[in-house]
Design a protein around this motif. Structure first.
Motif, PDB file in Angstrom:
ATOM      1  N   THR A   1       2.078  -5.264  -3.937  1.00 54.52           N
ATOM      2  CA  THR A   1       1.329  -6.474  -3.773  1.00 54.52           C
ATOM      3  C   THR A   1       0.438  -6.849  -4.887  1.00 54.52           C
ATOM      4  O   THR A   1       1.128  -6.385  -6.454  1.00 54.52           O
ATOM      5  N   LYS A   2       0.431  -8.229  -5.072  1.00 50.76           N
ATOM      6  CA  LYS A   2      -0.124  -8.863  -6.166  1.00 50.76           C
ATOM      7  C   LYS A   2      -1.054  -8.493  -6.942  1.00 50.76           C
ATOM      8  O   LYS A   2      -1.754  -8.350  -5.893  1.00 50.76           O
ATOM      9  N   ASN A   3      -1.696  -8.655  -7.617  1.00 51.63           N
ATOM     10  CA  ASN A   3      -3.006  -9.111  -8.356  1.00 51.63           C
ATOM     11  C   ASN A   3      -3.374 -10.335  -8.066  1.00 51.63           C
ATOM     12  O   ASN A   3      -2.905 -11.655  -7.913  1.00 51.63           O
TER      13      ASN A   3
ATOM     14  N   LYS B   1      -6.329  -6.214  -7.556  1.00 50.97           N
ATOM     15  CA  LYS B   1      -4.751  -5.828  -5.782  1.00 50.97           C
ATOM     16  C   LYS B   1      -5.542  -7.111  -4.807  1.00 50.97           C
ATOM     17  O   LYS B   1      -6.165  -6.706  -4.447  1.00 50.97           O
ATOM     18  N   GLU B   2      -4.094  -8.308  -4.536  1.00 50.22           N
ATOM     19  CA  GLU B   2      -4.351  -9.128  -3.438  1.00 50.22           C
ATOM     20  C   GLU B   2      -5.412  -8.258  -2.313  1.00 50.22           C
ATOM     21  O   GLU B   2      -4.600  -6.353  -1.619  1.00 50.22           O
ATOM     22  N   GLY B   3      -5.969  -7.856  -1.829  1.00 50.26           N
ATOM     23  CA  GLY B   3      -6.846  -7.421   0.238  1.00 50.26           C
ATOM     24  C   GLY B   3      -7.714  -6.295  -0.829  1.00 50.26           C
ATOM     25  O   GLY B   3      -7.853  -5.692   0.535  1.00 50.26           O
ATOM     26  N   GLN B   4      -8.275  -6.542  -1.493  1.00 49.53           N
ATOM     27  CA  GLN B   4      -9.229  -5.311  -2.080  1.00 49.53           C
ATOM     28  C   GLN B   4     -11.109  -5.818  -1.346  1.00 49.53           C
ATOM     29  O   GLN B   4     -10.600  -7.222  -1.807  1.00 49.53           O
TER      30      GLN B   4
ATOM     31  N   TYR C   1      -4.072 -15.088  -9.185  1.00 47.44           N
ATOM     32  CA  TYR C   1      -2.749 -15.096  -8.490  1.00 47.44           C
ATOM     33  C   TYR C   1      -0.892 -15.286  -9.884  1.00 47.44           C
ATOM     34  O   TYR C   1      -0.774 -16.370  -9.578  1.00 47.44           O
TER      35      TYR C   1
ATOM     36  N   GLN D   1      -8.566 -17.740  -1.771  1.00 49.65           N
ATOM     37  CA  GLN D   1      -7.924 -16.840  -1.373  1.00 49.65           C
ATOM     38  C   GLN D   1      -8.551 -14.913  -1.632  1.00 49.65           C
ATOM     39  O   GLN D   1      -8.627 -14.424  -1.145  1.00 49.65           O
TER      40      GLN D   1
ATOM     41  N   LYS E   1     -10.384  -9.434   4.410  1.00 42.11           N
ATOM     42  CA  LYS E   1      -9.987  -8.588   4.074  1.00 42.11           C
ATOM     43  C   LYS E   1      -8.581  -8.166   4.839  1.00 42.11           C
ATOM     44  O   LYS E   1      -7.461  -8.311   4.598  1.00 42.11           O
TER      45      LYS E   1
ATOM     46  N   GLY F   1      -6.185 -10.750   4.167  1.00 43.90           N
ATOM     47  CA  GLY F   1      -5.567 -10.653   3.267  1.00 43.90           C
ATOM     48  C   GLY F   1      -5.862 -11.414   1.229  1.00 43.90           C
ATOM     49  O   GLY F   1      -5.241 -11.266   0.679  1.00 43.90           O
TER      50      GLY F   1
ATOM     51  N   THR G   1      -8.686 -11.501  -1.335  1.00 46.86           N
ATOM     52  CA  THR G   1      -9.321 -10.507  -1.807  1.00 46.86           C
ATOM     53  C   THR G   1     -11.300 -10.689  -2.224  1.00 46.86           C
ATOM     54  O   THR G   1     -11.188 -11.830  -1.756  1.00 46.86           O
TER      55      THR G   1
END
Lengths: 313, 248
Positions: free
Chosen positions: B2-4, B29-32, B65, B158, B185, B188, B190
């Motif tokens: 997963t991306k930062n 991290k993405e989605g946190q 990102y 995002q 979440k 996806g 954050t």
């Protein structure tokens, strides 16, 4: 008296004055809305007083009485004044209201000193400059009003163009900044608008009273609406009407000054708004409370009746 | 991998001579869902404001990102503290939510039917459809908070920063906000939330960032939200935690 009123519609001079006063009311009403909503009502007063030394220096340097030069002079001293306020609040424990008080009075002091200097020297055309203290609408001539028209036109156009941005900035500057708005620029722009309104109004109303036209129509307009767009338009109308009323009254009765009468007209509009405004007005609030009280009383008596009946059965 | 979504490096802020935030670095991290927790004056709000560039920072870089924040503003949504604005401002709930679209609209362009439609959808997501025309001063504290959340949703970002969204709201609103966070979440997104209620941290957040001027601990909630770490972050001010025997 009727003759005087009639002269208003025939004498071109009086027409210029009427038009000029309406313009300045319109301008300051619109600009005042934003400074009122940003809790900077006192800023208008500070900038009005701070404009005086700027105007005096502009005159001393050029020896001419032109509104454009005065605008530049007042603008520069206005910028210095706001930086002064910012500097004092940032680097001392003094709060902004006290800082404004200090800046306002010291700039006004400098202005008066310069004004006295000008009075006693030989510019030849300095007469009338002292009228800037308390204003003299009668000294307005056609060319002044033309300049006012252009300046006011630009101001209103920019306000309309940037309405969305100014609205968000006034409501939530933090969020505006998050969106990437240059909030410092918007802040300076609104301050410059105040300076414009002040310079436009200074000749007719004077340094001391011009802030009243910035604050009063805006506060009055708030009593009639919950929408910013409507409020800005209403404040402009209230300002223009006040200017017109002031001119009419002073042309009907001898020895009544136009500027202060315009301010008093604005105060009358304000009193009317406080009394009669829907929802926020005194009368409306009184009526609502009375109605609510009656309803609760009828509800209660009905309820206690049924409780008694219940107990009896 | 997963991306930062967010990378903050060496962020420091000082008001006059007093440091408020000292050399804080972390990545999300993405989605946190991340909770920022710490005592009063620990610099929680300052962290968010400095990351968003609302207040000047002494040192530090913020990347969203993978690129500097200033180039990525459109990807970032913000919910300020409710008390930060005057709710007597002449506008209604729908209008405030439309403000979330201003970033997409660009300069000079007025919001139109499309923006109003999006704003209505966002109001619906926070259960405020019936209050669209309501003057904002006539909303309750919880409703005002929901309007702010709807405005952030309208930004269609995002990465979200939320400054104390749970302060002074009723139970219904708290539940609505939590559901919204879960929904974000799932999509996806954050979310970084400044939070003060230690009792709900474990329930609400995947990760937790313990802050007291310096970053004290950061990681998955179950690893980091320990009594030792909390004591270290709060100093001696955590007597109530021992007393109430929060299950740690």
């Amino acid at each position: 008296m009727i003759e005087r009123l009639a002269s208003l519609f025939t004498d071109p001079n009086t027409q210029w004055i009427l038009f000029g006063c309406m313009l300045l009311g319109l301008c300051s009403g619109v600009v005042g809305c934003f400074s009122y909503l940003r809790k900077q009502s006192l800023m208008g007063d500070t900038l009005a007083h701070a404009a005086l030394p700027g105007i005096c220096i502009a005159f001393m340097l050029t020896g001419t009485k032109s509104m454009l030069l005065f605008l530049i002079g007042a603008g520069i001293s206005g910028v210095i004044a706001t930086f002064g306020i910012g500097w004092i609040t940032r680097y001392s424990r003094i709060k902004s209201d006290a800082a404004m008080g200090i800046i306002l009075s010291s700039f006004f002091g400098i202005g008066i000193v310069l004004l006295t200097q000008i009075q006693h020297s030989n510019y030849g055309n300095q007469s009338g400059l002292d009228k800037f203290l308390f204003g003299q609408a009668a000294s307005m001539i056609g060319s002044d009003v033309w300049t006012m028209m252009i300046v006011c036109g630009i101001l209103l156009f920019v306000c309309a163009l940037l309405f969305k941005e100014l609205k968000l900035f006034s409501f939530d500057p933090g969020f505006a900044r998050g969106l990437g708005y240059p909030t410092a620029v918007l802040d300076q722009l609104l301050m410059f608008f105040i300076v414009i309104a002040v310079v436009v109004g200074i000749q007719a109303v004077g340094v001391v009273l011009v802030a009243a036209l910035l604050i009063t129509p805006a506060v009055s307009a708030r009593y009639w609406t919950d929408r910013l767009g409507v409020m800005v338009v209403l404040a402009g109308i209230f300002g223009a009407v006040s200017g017109a009323l002031g001119t009419l009254l002073s042309s009907m009765v001898q020895n009544l000054p136009t500027g202060p009468l315009s301010v008093l007209s604005a105060t009358a509009v304000f009193c009317l708004s406080v009394l009669c405004g829907p929802r926020r007005g005194v009368l409306s609030k009184y009526y609502q409370t009375a109605r609510m009280k009656r309803r609760i009383q009828t509800d209660n008596s009905g309820q206690s009746q049924s409780i008694k009946e219940g107990a009896a059965s | 991998m997963t991306k930062n979504a967010l990378h903050i490096e060496g962020l420091s802020v000082a008001y006059q001579k007093k440091p408020v935030l000292c050399n804080v670095s972390f990545e999300v991290k993405e989605g946190q869902l991340v909770g920022v927790v710490g005592p009063n004056g620990a610099g929680k709000s300052t962290l968010i404001k400095a990351a968003l560039g609302l207040i000047p920072s002494l040192t530090g870089q913020v990347q969203v990102y993978g690129r500097p924040y200033k180039q990525q503003r459109r990807l970032v949504g913000y919910v300020p503290q409710r008390e930060s604005v005057d709710w007597d401002f002449p506008t209604n709930a729908l209008d405030v939510v439309v403000m979330g679209r201003y970033g997409h609209l660009g300069w000079f362009r007025r919001p139109g039917a499309k923006e109003k439609r999006i704003a209505m959808e966002c109001l619906a997501k926070v259960g405020m459809t019936d209050y669209a025309d309501r003057q904002i001063s006539q909303l309750s504290g919880g409703q005002q908070q929901r309007v702010f959340l709807a405005r952030a949703l309208a930004q269609d970002a995002q990465l979200y920063f939320m400054d104390e969204p749970f302060v002074g709201v009723d139970a219904a609103t708290e539940k609505a906000i939590i559901q919204l966070l879960q929904e974000l979440k799932r999509q996806g997104k954050t979310v970084i939330v400044v939070h003060h209620d230690l009792a709900t941290v474990e329930e609400y957040f995947d990760s937790v960032l313990l802050l007291n001027v310096e970053l004290r601990a950061y990681g998955l909630t179950r690893d980091v939200f320990t009594r030792t770490n909390l004591h270290q972050t709060y100093g001696g001010k955590l007597a109530f935690l021992d007393r109430e025997k929060v299950s740690l």
